[in-house]
Scaffold this active site. Structure first.
Site, PDB file in Angstrom:
ATOM      1  N   GLY A 251      26.662  10.595 -38.401  1.00 23.05           N
ATOM      2  CA  GLY A 251      27.961  10.101 -38.174  1.00 23.05           C
ATOM      3  C   GLY A 251      28.139   9.214 -39.348  1.00 23.05           C
ATOM      4  N   HIS A 271      27.372  -7.051 -44.696  1.00 24.77           N
ATOM      5  CA  HIS A 271      27.134  -7.912 -45.926  1.00 24.77           C
ATOM      6  C   HIS A 271      27.396  -7.047 -47.177  1.00 24.77           C
ATOM      7  CE1 HIS A 271      22.890  -7.763 -46.871  1.00 24.77           C
ATOM      8  NE2 HIS A 271      22.976  -6.299 -46.565  1.00 24.77           N
TER       9      HIS A 271
HETATM   10  C1  SAM Z   1      21.496  -1.957 -46.242  1.00 24.87           C
HETATM   11  S1  SAM Z   1      21.060  -0.286 -45.453  1.00 24.87           S
HETATM   12  C2  SAM Z   1      20.755  -0.925 -43.500  1.00 24.87           C
HETATM   13  C3  SAM Z   1      19.833  -0.479 -42.731  1.00 24.87           C
HETATM   14  C4  SAM Z   1      19.436  -0.869 -41.412  1.00 24.87           C
HETATM   15  N1  SAM Z   1      20.584  -1.418 -40.631  1.00 24.87           N
HETATM   16  C5  SAM Z   1      18.545  -1.976 -41.985  1.00 24.87           C
HETATM   17  O1  SAM Z   1      18.901  -3.147 -41.700  1.00 24.87           O
HETATM   18  O2  SAM Z   1      17.515  -1.725 -41.941  1.00 24.87           O
HETATM   19  C6  SAM Z   1      22.689   0.340 -45.038  1.00 24.87           C
HETATM   20  C7  SAM Z   1      22.506   1.770 -44.505  1.00 24.87           C
HETATM   21  O3  SAM Z   1      23.929   2.032 -44.069  1.00 24.87           O
HETATM   22  C8  SAM Z   1      23.896   3.497 -44.177  1.00 24.87           C
HETATM   23  N2  SAM Z   1      25.081   4.112 -44.314  1.00 24.87           N
HETATM   24  C9  SAM Z   1      25.810   3.853 -45.567  1.00 24.87           C
HETATM   25  N3  SAM Z   1      26.730   4.566 -45.327  1.00 24.87           N
HETATM   26  C10 SAM Z   1      27.286   4.953 -44.171  1.00 24.87           C
HETATM   27  C11 SAM Z   1      28.049   5.603 -43.379  1.00 24.87           C
HETATM   28  N4  SAM Z   1      29.341   5.968 -43.758  1.00 24.87           N
HETATM   29  N5  SAM Z   1      27.694   6.190 -42.285  1.00 24.87           N
HETATM   30  C12 SAM Z   1      26.682   5.713 -41.541  1.00 24.87           C
HETATM   31  N6  SAM Z   1      25.627   4.907 -42.104  1.00 24.87           N
HETATM   32  C13 SAM Z   1      25.946   4.840 -43.309  1.00 24.87           C
HETATM   33  C14 SAM Z   1      22.823   3.834 -45.156  1.00 24.87           C
HETATM   34  O4  SAM Z   1      22.359   5.177 -45.158  1.00 24.87           O
HETATM   35  C15 SAM Z   1      21.650   2.999 -44.932  1.00 24.87           C
HETATM   36  O5  SAM Z   1      20.568   3.366 -44.406  1.00 24.87           O
END
Ligand code: SAM
Length: 361
Positions: A251, A271
């Site tokens: 998604g 953040h």
């Molecule tokens: C900073 S990481 C945080 C991952 C997790 N929530 C954690 O704290 O371990 C940001 C996550 O957002 C996901 N992400 C970025 N853009 C996204 C999108 N448009 N839709 C879904 N997931 C997305 C990335 O794949 C990544 O795993």
């Protein structure tokens, strides 16, 4: 699963006491001596990066060794390695004995790749040229207010990662480590339902979700992520013993979420983004939520005029690395929630991030 964390108040008091001791140590010497140490702090990051890059801590895991012995094993230059390790001995990462052997100290241990709370990936991510170049642009950001990473690299960090999957993997591993460190605290800090479904929005490989599901054997999980990350999540959730209870859903969190759940969780997502993009993510999630469903934002809180030993530094990391990302206060998170038809609920603190609840109205 990491062992039970200390009570949040105790952990915060210990972190604050450490800061006070460091400040007190600075006052033992003339200010210019203390300040000199601060001016060369960037070098410490680079020295740690050299160790992490070449697996030196792993080579020291078996016992003390001279730089020549280590250099022989790792194919490095003995004299340069000796000088680098000696400089790190100043900071207690290694200890140099009279026979010229280096010992890995307790503080140096998490540099090892096989350490249960390894920070090796984090050190490598911090030392990427792309990360460092964006940090180097912080002076311009202070002048212009423009985020550094896009100004320096001509594209967002996310587009950069898309073009450099090996850097993205290093970053993702570092993020996973931090979530693993906090997973037990987050799993016990919130009244996760005894049954029903918990959906982790942009949950990486499902580190937090696995922590919650292990605490709640009758709860099902949904992990919403990008396709490539979901492929990795399969193996991770399998190893965590919860794969059979998790639905993997591809998604785009900015557009639409196809996941019905009782509780939605978003850790370290807001953040990364400015308010406008946060509202897009919250809006897409809110549209998937039934009235009464809960959203839990997991974020390190930053009140405007309060110095936080960790969040205040993470905040400037966001300032340099993202397009408008920042650590927010409770009031700022609540404002985003209200603008997304979510009623602010309880705020629960852990030693690390807080869990800020919103309820779909
Ligand atoms: C900073 S990481 C945080 C991952 C997790 N929530 C954690 O704290 O371990 C940001 C996550 O957002 C996901 N992400 C970025 N853009 C996204 C999108 N448009 N839709 C879904 N997931 C997305 C990335 O794949 C990544 O795993």
């Amino acid at each position: 699963m990491p062992k039970r964390p200390p009570p949040p108040r105790v952990a915060r008091a210990v972190l604050a006491a450490r800061r006070l001791l460091l400040h007190a140590a600075d006052r033992l010497v003339p200010p210019e001596v203390a300040l000199f140490d601060h001016t060369v702090a960037f070098g410490r990051t680079r020295l740690l990066g050299a160790l992490a890059e070449h697996g030196v801590a792993d080579a020291l895991a078996g016992g003390p060794a001279t730089a020549a012995e280590l250099a022989g094993r790792l194919g490095l230059d003995a004299d340069s390695l000796h000088r680098v390790l000696r400089a790190l001995a100043v900071y207690g990462i290694v200890r140099l004995d009279r026979r010229g052997r280096f010992h890995l100290t307790a503080v140096g241990q998490p540099l090892r790749d096989d350490h249960p709370r390894s920070l090796r990936a984090w050190v490598r991510y911090l030392n990427l040229d792309s990360t460092q170049a964006a940090w180097a642009g912080v002076g311009d950001t202070v002048r212009t207010g423009e985020p550094s990473f896009p100004a320096v690299h001509g594209r967002s960090v996310w587009d950069h990662f898309a073009a450099h999957p090996e850097e993205e993997r290093t970053f993702a591993t570092a993020m996973r480590t931090f979530t693993e460190l906090d997973a037990a605290a987050m799993a016990s800090a919130y009244p996760w339902p005894e049954q029903g479904t918990v959906c982790d929005v942009a949950g990486g490989v499902g580190t937090l979700l696995a922590g919650v599901l292990r605490e709640r054997p009758r709860v099902l999980g949904v992990l919403v992520e990008a396709k490539g990350v979901l492929a990795e999540a399969e193996a991770y959730l399998d190893a965590a013993g919860v794969r059979d209870r998790v639905t993997l859903t591809e998604g785009n969190m900015f557009e639409r979420l196809d996941a019905k759940a009782d509780v939605y969780v978003m850790k370290d997502i807001l953040h990364d983004w400015d308010d406008e993009r946060c509202l897009a993510v919250l809006g897409a999630t809110r549209r998937a939520m039934a009235p009464g469903a809960r959203l839990v934002l997991v974020e390190a809180l930053q009140e405007r005029n309060r110095v936080e030993p960790i969040a205040s530094l993470v905040d400037v990391h966001m300032l340099t690395q993202t397009d408008g990302g920042r650590q927010r206060s409770v009031a700022e998170l609540h404002e985003l929630m209200r603008a997304s038809e979510l009623r602010p609920g309880e705020v629960r603190h852990t030693a690390g991030p807080a869990l800020v609840e919103g309820i779909a109205v």
